[in-house]
Design a protein around this motif. Sequence first.
Motif: not given
Length: 139
Positions: A57-67, A69-78, A92-95
């Motif tokens: 299960p740590s694979v799922k948690r690591d993937l979720e955390r990675y994404f 960081v990779l595509a964070p919620e940030d109103a200033q970015r988008y 972005l995560r789907t892309a």
Amino acid sequence: MRQSLEHLQIAVRGRGLVEITDRVREYVARQSIEMGLLTLYCRHTSASLLIQENADPSVKRDLERYFEVLAPEDAQRYEHDAEGPDDMPAHLRTALTQVQLSIPIENGALVLGTWQGIYLFEHRRQPHTRDVVMHVMGE
């Protein structure tokens, strides 16, 4: 050659990986196809499909955390935020992942590795019902 198509409805509570391997296997078994190809298609722009390890299960948690960081919620970015602050990061995560998978069928079963599972990867925080189309062709 025979083919079949069915929709799989997946209720999700919010962001994260939901394993759907058993439900997909059940669909393939009902088709009585010994050799062929299964195509899975996610009909959404804010959810995707993955084949990933299903033993630890740590694979799922690591993937979720990675994404996160990779595509964070940030109103200033988008610019795009039509459905809230998680809308554009979800796109972005789907892309960066995929909405379609192809998996061979051999001897009536999916050809998956020992620790491989099929996942719907929900990228939005809100609960949704996602639609995955399962299409199988073979003999």
